[in-house]
Enzyme design. Sequence first.
Site, PDB file in Angstrom:
ATOM      1  N   HIS A   1     -35.546  -4.952  16.992  1.00  0.00           N
ATOM      2  CA  HIS A   1     -34.906  -4.153  18.052  1.00  0.00           C
ATOM      3  C   HIS A   1     -34.895  -4.882  19.401  1.00  0.00           C
ATOM      4  O   HIS A   1     -34.364  -4.362  20.371  1.00  0.00           O
ATOM      5  CB  HIS A   1     -35.597  -2.798  18.212  1.00  0.00           C
ATOM      6  CG  HIS A   1     -35.434  -1.904  17.003  1.00  0.00           C
ATOM      7  ND1 HIS A   1     -34.196  -1.529  16.529  1.00  0.00           N
ATOM      8  CD2 HIS A   1     -36.354  -1.337  16.181  1.00  0.00           C
ATOM      9  CE1 HIS A   1     -34.362  -0.745  15.451  1.00  0.00           C
ATOM     10  NE2 HIS A   1     -35.657  -0.627  15.226  1.00  0.00           N
TER      11      HIS A   1
ATOM     12  N   ASP B   1     -34.137  -3.202   6.950  1.00  0.00           N
ATOM     13  CA  ASP B   1     -34.953  -2.159   7.567  1.00  0.00           C
ATOM     14  C   ASP B   1     -34.113  -0.882   7.640  1.00  0.00           C
ATOM     15  O   ASP B   1     -32.885  -0.943   7.702  1.00  0.00           O
ATOM     16  CB  ASP B   1     -35.360  -2.614   8.974  1.00  0.00           C
ATOM     17  CG  ASP B   1     -36.379  -1.695   9.627  1.00  0.00           C
ATOM     18  OD1 ASP B   1     -37.575  -2.020   9.560  1.00  0.00           O
ATOM     19  OD2 ASP B   1     -35.975  -0.660  10.199  1.00  0.00           O
TER      20      ASP B   1
ATOM     21  N   HIS C   1     -33.836   1.144  10.055  1.00  0.00           N
ATOM     22  CA  HIS C   1     -33.205   1.296  11.369  1.00  0.00           C
ATOM     23  C   HIS C   1     -32.207   0.163  11.594  1.00  0.00           C
ATOM     24  O   HIS C   1     -32.430  -0.965  11.144  1.00  0.00           O
ATOM     25  CB  HIS C   1     -34.270   1.262  12.466  1.00  0.00           C
ATOM     26  CG  HIS C   1     -35.302   2.344  12.335  1.00  0.00           C
ATOM     27  ND1 HIS C   1     -36.468   2.157  11.625  1.00  0.00           N
ATOM     28  CD2 HIS C   1     -35.325   3.603  12.803  1.00  0.00           C
ATOM     29  CE1 HIS C   1     -37.190   3.266  11.669  1.00  0.00           C
ATOM     30  NE2 HIS C   1     -36.516   4.170  12.375  1.00  0.00           N
TER      31      HIS C   1
ATOM     32  N   ASP D   1     -39.105   0.696   5.664  1.00  0.00           N
ATOM     33  CA  ASP D   1     -39.079   2.130   5.995  1.00  0.00           C
ATOM     34  C   ASP D   1     -37.943   2.889   5.311  1.00  0.00           C
ATOM     35  O   ASP D   1     -37.728   4.060   5.592  1.00  0.00           O
ATOM     36  CB  ASP D   1     -39.062   2.338   7.523  1.00  0.00           C
ATOM     37  CG  ASP D   1     -38.219   1.312   8.244  1.00  0.00           C
ATOM     38  OD1 ASP D   1     -37.489   0.548   7.581  1.00  0.00           O
ATOM     39  OD2 ASP D   1     -38.285   1.264   9.491  1.00  0.00           O
TER      40      ASP D   1
HETATM   41 ZN   LIG Z   1     -37.386   0.372  11.035  1.00  0.00          ZN
END
Ligand SMILES: [Zn+2]
Lengths: 567, 438
Positions: free
Chosen positions: B112, B151, B153, B240
């Site tokens: 991120h 991932d 996200h 995740d």
């Molecule tokens: Zn994540």
Amino acid sequence: MIKTKENSMIVGLDVGGTHTDVVLLGNEGLLKEIKVLTDSSDLYRTVLTGLEKLLEGVEPAKINRIVLSTTLTTNAIVQKKLPQVGMIVSSGPGIDPKFFCTNSHYFAVSGSIDHRGREIEPVDKNEIENISGILKNEGIRNIGVVSKFSVRNPSHELIINEILKDSFTKIFLGHQISGNLNFSRRIATTYLNAAVYPLHKEFFEAVNKSLKEKGLMVPIHILKADGGTMSFESSIDSPGRTILSGPAASVMGSIASAPDEEESLVLDIGGTTTDMAVLINRIPVLEPLGIRLGGYKTLIRSLETRSIGLGGDSVVKVEDGKINIGPERAGPAMAYGGPVPTPTDAFFVMKHIKNGDKKKSIEGLKSIAKGIGTSYENAAHEIVDQTCRKILEEAQDMINLINRKPVYTIHEIKEGYHVKPKKIIVLGGPAPHFAEYLEKLSGYKVSVAPRWKVANAIGAALARTTCEVTLFADTEQKIVAAPEERFSISVKEGFTKDDAVEKAFDLLKQKALQRGANIDDLEMEILEDLQFNMIRGFYTTGKNIRIKVQVKPGLIHEYESIAERLL
Amino acid sequence: MLRAKYKTGLVFFPAFDWAISPTHPEREERLLYTQDQVFEEGLFDIDGIQELKPDIVTIKDVQRVHFCVPDVEHVTTESHFISAGGAKRIGMAVLDKEIERGFALVRPPGHHAMRVVHGARGFCNVNIEAIMIEYLREAYNIDKVAIVDTDCHHGDGTQDIYWHDPYTLFISIHQDGRTLYPGSGFPNEMGGPNAVGATINIPLPPHTSEEGFLYVIKNVVLPILDDFKPDIIINSAGQDNHYSDPITNMNFSAQGYAALTSLLKPDIAVLEGGYSIEGALPYVNVGIILAMAGIDYSKVKEPNYDPDSIRQTPEITSYIKKLGEEILINWEQKGKIEEKIRGAKELDERDRNIFYDTDSLHEKQKETIRVCSDCSGAIRIDSSSDLGSHILAIHIPRKACRDCKGLGYKWYDTADASKYDMIFLQDRTENKYLTLIE
Ligand SMILES: [Zn+2]
Ligand SMILES: [Zn+2]
């Protein structure tokens, strides 16, 4: 008759590949040393002959300690002369346990425990009973039982043991062999223990009996690969710990002369091989997990050692116009009547050495010199140079390996502790010849261990009892346990890391004393102390604590005065 | 005997003494049970699997990728240098042919973190994959890189860093941004005017299971990778998507992650998120490691694994099929789309508001890029945060053409210093990183 003020003589015996060394130590220092040839087909005879020769004219009542280091179990494993045993292995999810198969009577069974020690799938008792029947029919006497994560919860191993115990002679349970995680090594280690058990038991019972008949009533201690000792009685439950004690004997023998606050490299240069180890402040560096031997990776605590096929008697020959040394040995040096030139013969050419036939050495070296087109003096130089360089290279490689060990905290990475020995201690038969050349090549200070020829037997004699305890606490589950020590109690929420360390030290002390330690020699230390807050859904639900403590390998205090007199 | 088919290296760095805060998901305990499982399985004993010690990256390694405000030290901790160093060590080992494949099982994560760093976003401060990749490009002869971010996200930080770079293919597979942080990552986000198509977003609906993930890998990701022909493939291996993860809504499994890894065959995998620290991580990580090494992983399953209970609905299956077709069409038509976006523009601009959730910070950004057919284009970023700092950052890309390099220096030399607290220059052509402080 040798006399000493008190009844405080000790015997150290180390079985080597070629010779077996036996020493008698007393308050005055080294009283007597004996060398006998090792008969690897009859080690019992070898050990007994050695002891008999040593004790000629010594009053048995004056002996109060005997420490033996043998190659009995090591040889059996390396030569693959192991009897059939039964292995029952319960794995649960993960790598297929068929990949860890150790022997033909190997059964992967149901049942599963997770990383926290929680039961996922129970043991199938019928399945175990069926296997028990099969093993009995096959005439198997000794069994190993291993379950994954049994060091967190041994209940499955214990249940299986309960089913089997009346049908077999001896059952080894994985969790009682080591507190460390590593399922495949736990399987291999348990297997080796079960497999060497009958041999070990028979051998030492025979030795014990013979010594008692000679009036030697003192307990026998056995040297382990980690440089510590254990009593014969406690070795019955972990005979695997006797594997590879040879290198440990030499390293312990070098400790007396090692500097206090420095790192040193120990080189035990024998006829066929050179063994190396590192001492930090007189404490040997240990292998992180355990011995590797004969294709097995184990959880048997051991010194970090390396052995190379290069020694004073290594065969020297010319191949493709280049000198090639070792790894084989064809006999002693030509100076001592051997068939081919060796590094020891090169020393005979270069230096003035008594008790040997220098002419024979020159003769041998001339043939080498001819092969590479130089004088025999130059050839001698070349041989010594090449041998010493190779030894130093390997030593450096081992040190690099020690320094490359991963660490798991920022603190440890920042600290970045690096081993960098400044001193070399050499021992073993040809040690003094090598010393000056190693010093020239390495730039380190090189010293020869006192009594270098029998330092290994002295090391065995003076080694203290060592052991290790692994304990964990999981306050969310309200338990603190050290399954290897058969210890498990429930705890309250407020249980802390300090409480855990205290408990671990208690257990360690008990264990060491039970294994034959002297109360004065309990130099204990923490190897690992980790505490984690367990967070579930943004709340702290408990603490996960992991502790590992040990009695450091070292020499027994009682005989410090002896050790000093050896210098 | 167990033997790895592919020589595989692992950096395991659980940072047992570092957390964002005492009860934060990114905490000391996160990889504890993974360590237990990895140690108990004896993975480091397997022939052909070796554990490597992480490196520590340098300030320059970070500056090669990021503009850190006010400087690198202020927005990082030692843990970030080691975690990025873990990735770097693996990358070097692969390119030195010490190993064939490698996995950096490290924390904290990085995907991120964007090019400009005012603080931490989504538990990330610096982008550990980008730091590794740019180091490898500097030190070795590699050019085209593909990053596949698995991932849950959206990898918005990696997307930002490579938005304008046609030599880096960034594919992010994640839970649909309408249902999860950071809320971005839609198929129409395809890269800047010099790199249209090099960013690919595959937002999957909540409750997507093994079937959906593996479908996307086989039918969308692999064909595009075949077409792009990268020198190396990197997997941002967040965990995740697992059915037990506490902060997401997907239905992926350890078997699924292992199968995905077998299909993707990444040269390098780097751990990203994953916060089901007991129910998922121990099994997912063992599965990924075995798959990378080419070892049988068929028995690596969560204790409560039940494929039927996590199976995706037929609606999800057909939705994903349609999405895949749309993405493949975009890939085929990327040239045309690029032409349309560029038009006759010499410069292109974008204005953005960036939220740093972990540090509760807002950043306002105006980014200007030179539209260029000869290189990735010079970039000028005007950025201010509600901490009060206002900076100008100029990026000259790795293979900059003369005009773009010239423009970059012109921007740098003629900037009105009185307007900014700091002016940064990142000259990748000369591996030179300058900061002017007012
Ligand atoms: Zn994540
Ligand atoms: Zn350009």
